[in-house]
Design an enzyme around this catalytic site. Structure first.
Site, PDB file in Angstrom:
ATOM      1  N   THR A   1       0.834  -1.213   0.000  1.00 45.70           N
ATOM      2  CA  THR A   1       0.000   0.000   0.000  1.00 45.70           C
ATOM      3  C   THR A   1       0.867   1.259   0.000  1.00 45.70           C
ATOM      4  O   THR A   1       0.501   2.258  -0.613  1.00 45.70           O
ATOM      5  CB  THR A   1      -0.983   0.036   1.195  1.00 45.70           C
TER       6      THR A   1
ATOM      7  N   CYS B   1      -8.348 -15.399 -26.546  1.00 46.58           N
ATOM      8  CA  CYS B   1      -7.072 -16.072 -26.796  1.00 46.58           C
ATOM      9  C   CYS B   1      -6.771 -16.070 -28.297  1.00 46.58           C
ATOM     10  O   CYS B   1      -7.630 -16.394 -29.114  1.00 46.58           O
ATOM     11  CB  CYS B   1      -7.135 -17.500 -26.274  1.00 46.58           C
TER      12      CYS B   1
ATOM     13  N   HIS C   1      -0.502 -16.763  -5.186  1.00 46.01           N
ATOM     14  CA  HIS C   1      -1.679 -16.329  -5.943  1.00 46.01           C
ATOM     15  C   HIS C   1      -1.333 -15.861  -7.352  1.00 46.01           C
ATOM     16  O   HIS C   1      -2.123 -15.166  -7.986  1.00 46.01           O
ATOM     17  CB  HIS C   1      -2.436 -15.236  -5.163  1.00 46.01           C
TER      18      HIS C   1
ATOM     19  N   CYS D   1      -4.747 -18.100 -20.941  1.00 49.37           N
ATOM     20  CA  CYS D   1      -6.024 -18.554 -21.514  1.00 49.37           C
ATOM     21  C   CYS D   1      -6.636 -19.612 -20.608  1.00 49.37           C
ATOM     22  O   CYS D   1      -5.963 -20.564 -20.214  1.00 49.37           O
ATOM     23  CB  CYS D   1      -5.795 -19.119 -22.913  1.00 49.37           C
TER      24      CYS D   1
HETATM   25  P1  NAD Z   1      -5.920  -7.897   2.788  1.00 51.93           P
HETATM   26  O1  NAD Z   1      -6.420  -6.739   1.985  1.00 51.93           O
HETATM   27  O2  NAD Z   1      -6.893  -8.917   3.219  1.00 51.93           O
HETATM   28  O3  NAD Z   1      -5.158  -7.388   4.094  1.00 51.93           O
HETATM   29  C1  NAD Z   1      -4.178  -6.389   4.041  1.00 51.93           C
HETATM   30  C2  NAD Z   1      -3.884  -5.987   5.475  1.00 51.93           C
HETATM   31  O4  NAD Z   1      -2.788  -5.055   5.452  1.00 51.93           O
HETATM   32  C3  NAD Z   1      -5.052  -5.271   6.171  1.00 51.93           C
HETATM   33  O5  NAD Z   1      -5.316  -5.917   7.402  1.00 51.93           O
HETATM   34  C4  NAD Z   1      -4.554  -3.835   6.357  1.00 51.93           C
HETATM   35  O6  NAD Z   1      -4.994  -3.251   7.565  1.00 51.93           O
HETATM   36  C5  NAD Z   1      -3.055  -4.000   6.375  1.00 51.93           C
HETATM   37  N1  NAD Z   1      -2.301  -2.832   5.894  1.00 51.93           N
HETATM   38  C6  NAD Z   1      -2.440  -2.151   4.734  1.00 51.93           C
HETATM   39  N2  NAD Z   1      -1.508  -1.185   4.614  1.00 51.93           N
HETATM   40  C7  NAD Z   1      -0.750  -1.252   5.740  1.00 51.93           C
HETATM   41  C8  NAD Z   1       0.379  -0.518   6.217  1.00 51.93           C
HETATM   42  N3  NAD Z   1       0.954   0.454   5.488  1.00 51.93           N
HETATM   43  N4  NAD Z   1       0.903  -0.850   7.434  1.00 51.93           N
HETATM   44  C9  NAD Z   1       0.340  -1.850   8.180  1.00 51.93           C
HETATM   45  N5  NAD Z   1      -0.721  -2.594   7.767  1.00 51.93           N
HETATM   46  C10 NAD Z   1      -1.251  -2.294   6.565  1.00 51.93           C
HETATM   47  O7  NAD Z   1      -4.727  -8.524   1.950  1.00 51.93           O
HETATM   48  P2  NAD Z   1      -4.243 -10.025   1.867  1.00 51.93           P
HETATM   49  O8  NAD Z   1      -4.280 -10.667   3.209  1.00 51.93           O
HETATM   50  O9  NAD Z   1      -2.982  -9.986   1.086  1.00 51.93           O
HETATM   51  O10 NAD Z   1      -5.364 -10.756   0.970  1.00 51.93           O
HETATM   52  C11 NAD Z   1      -5.829 -10.127  -0.211  1.00 51.93           C
HETATM   53  C12 NAD Z   1      -5.717 -10.945  -1.491  1.00 51.93           C
HETATM   54  O11 NAD Z   1      -5.755 -10.025  -2.562  1.00 51.93           O
HETATM   55  C13 NAD Z   1      -4.431 -11.658  -1.643  1.00 51.93           C
HETATM   56  O12 NAD Z   1      -4.773 -12.952  -1.922  1.00 51.93           O
HETATM   57  C14 NAD Z   1      -3.721 -11.037  -2.856  1.00 51.93           C
HETATM   58  O13 NAD Z   1      -3.509 -12.025  -3.843  1.00 51.93           O
HETATM   59  C15 NAD Z   1      -4.661 -10.050  -3.439  1.00 51.93           C
HETATM   60  N6  NAD Z   1      -4.145  -8.648  -3.586  1.00 51.93           N
HETATM   61  C16 NAD Z   1      -2.861  -8.403  -3.962  1.00 51.93           C
HETATM   62  C17 NAD Z   1      -2.404  -7.093  -4.077  1.00 51.93           C
HETATM   63  C18 NAD Z   1      -0.956  -6.853  -4.496  1.00 51.93           C
HETATM   64  O14 NAD Z   1      -0.377  -7.687  -5.199  1.00 51.93           O
HETATM   65  N7  NAD Z   1      -0.335  -5.764  -4.070  1.00 51.93           N
HETATM   66  C19 NAD Z   1      -3.249  -6.014  -3.809  1.00 51.93           C
HETATM   67  C20 NAD Z   1      -4.596  -6.297  -3.429  1.00 51.93           C
HETATM   68  C21 NAD Z   1      -5.020  -7.625  -3.311  1.00 51.93           C
HETATM   69 ZN    ZN Z   2      -6.352 -20.463 -25.687  1.00 46.37          ZN
END
Ligand code: NAD
Ligand code: ZN
Length: 259
Positions: free
Chosen positions: A38, A166, A133, A141
């Site tokens: 983030t 595809c 993930h 595809c």
């Molecule tokens: P989630 O959104 O469920 O949880 C993220 C956690 O991080 C939250 O509890 C939030 O409070 C905390 N958080 C966010 N910014 C923060 C900071 N700066 N400091 C401290 N805490 C902070 O995410 P998850 O558990 O990874 O599950 C979400 C699913 O979505 C995953 O399976 C993933 O594949 C996918 N996803 C990936 C991305 C990426 O690649 N960056 C982004 C969004 C979702």
């Molecule tokens: Zn294909």
């Protein structure tokens, strides 16, 4: 972080316990979630500013059955992929701090739920990063599994195709990520579980620890005798397993515990 190296709102005792555990460990497995990215400008799903927190309908786009059945969901998903902030995102201090564990030779594996490849961009050897993930940087595809760089497919969207098919078999294309309702790749999740059962410290960072089976790395590590450190901005589903729980901002806390 304050000038004296302390971190606001995090108990100095918990910080020093985490520092000591990490300094003494010869086998660290790291598990990361969207919260570590983030600070790079990529929103998470469930945090206070998460995509789903702000727009519950967005959850549909991550569901495999909605994606395969509904062309409108796919069109919206392609627009979101074109506009994703991840394309311009750069690794942040949290990603960089984790690279130090690899440089010290103590990293068993970095297991990530993230699909953004920022860990590799920060400097990790790609084969140390276990992407449970998948990756958003390729399209795949659904019918014939043809895989190619996502930017090639996004160029077709920019050129006017609203739901590109595809090129080999006309099947439905999606990003090479695991949607909700989709099975994980067995060898990949097995490697993640192996890494959680063969470490002496499991460090979980920036995840609500609520997506399964990935979040099982925490109880698996604990059952195998590892110490568990959890760093997140709010409570997680696995806080009861933590030997050290650090509730705070990752960009402050992670560099402070890794040093
Ligand atoms: P989630 O959104 O469920 O949880 C993220 C956690 O991080 C939250 O509890 C939030 O409070 C905390 N958080 C966010 N910014 C923060 C900071 N700066 N400091 C401290 N805490 C902070 O995410 P998850 O558990 O990874 O599950 C979400 C699913 O979505 C995953 O399976 C993933 O594949 C996918 N996803 C990936 C991305 C990426 O690649 N960056 C982004 C969004 C979702
Ligand atoms: Zn294909």
């Amino acid at each position: 972080m304050r000038e004296d190296g302390a971190v606001e709102d995090v108990s100095s005792q918990a910080l020093s316990e985490a520092r000591t555990l990490l300094a003494q460990s010869l086998r660290v497995t790291v598990f990361t979630g969207a919260g570590i990215s983030t600070d790079s400008g990529i929103p998470d799903y469930r945090g206070p500013n998460g995509l789903w927190t702000r727009n519950p309908k967005a959850e549909k786009m991550s569901s495999l059955s909605h994606y395969l059945e509904d062309p409108e969901v796919r069109q919206l998903a392609w627009q979101n992929r074109v506009r994703s902030p991840a394309w311009d995102a750069q690794p942040n201090d949290g990603h960089r701090a984790l690279v130090k564990l690899e440089e010290r030779g103590v990293l068993v594996a970095l297991v990530t739920q993230n699909i953004d490849e920022l860990h590799q961009q920060a400097g990790h050897q790609p084969n140390n990063v276990v992407e449970v993930h998948g990756t958003m940087r390729y399209s795949r595809c659904w019918s014939c599994a043809d895989r190619r760089p996502m930017q090639e497919t996004l160029q077709r969207v920019r050129d006017g195709e609203i739901d590109p098919a595809c090129l080999l078999c006309s099947g439905i294309l999606k990003s090479d990520t695991i949607s909700f309702g989709q099975s994980l790749v067995p060898e990949v999740i097995e490697r993640a579980m192996w890494a959680s059962e063969n470490c002496d410290v499991l460090l979980a960072v920036g995840s609500s620890l609520s997506v399964f089976p990935a979040a099982n790395v925490v109880p698996r590590a604990k059952a195998a005798g590892a110490r568990v450190i959890i760093i997140n901005g709010e409570p997680t589903k696995m806080d009861q397993y933590a030997d050290v729980l650090l509730v705070g901002k990752i960009g402050d806390v992670l560099p402070a515990v890794i040093g």
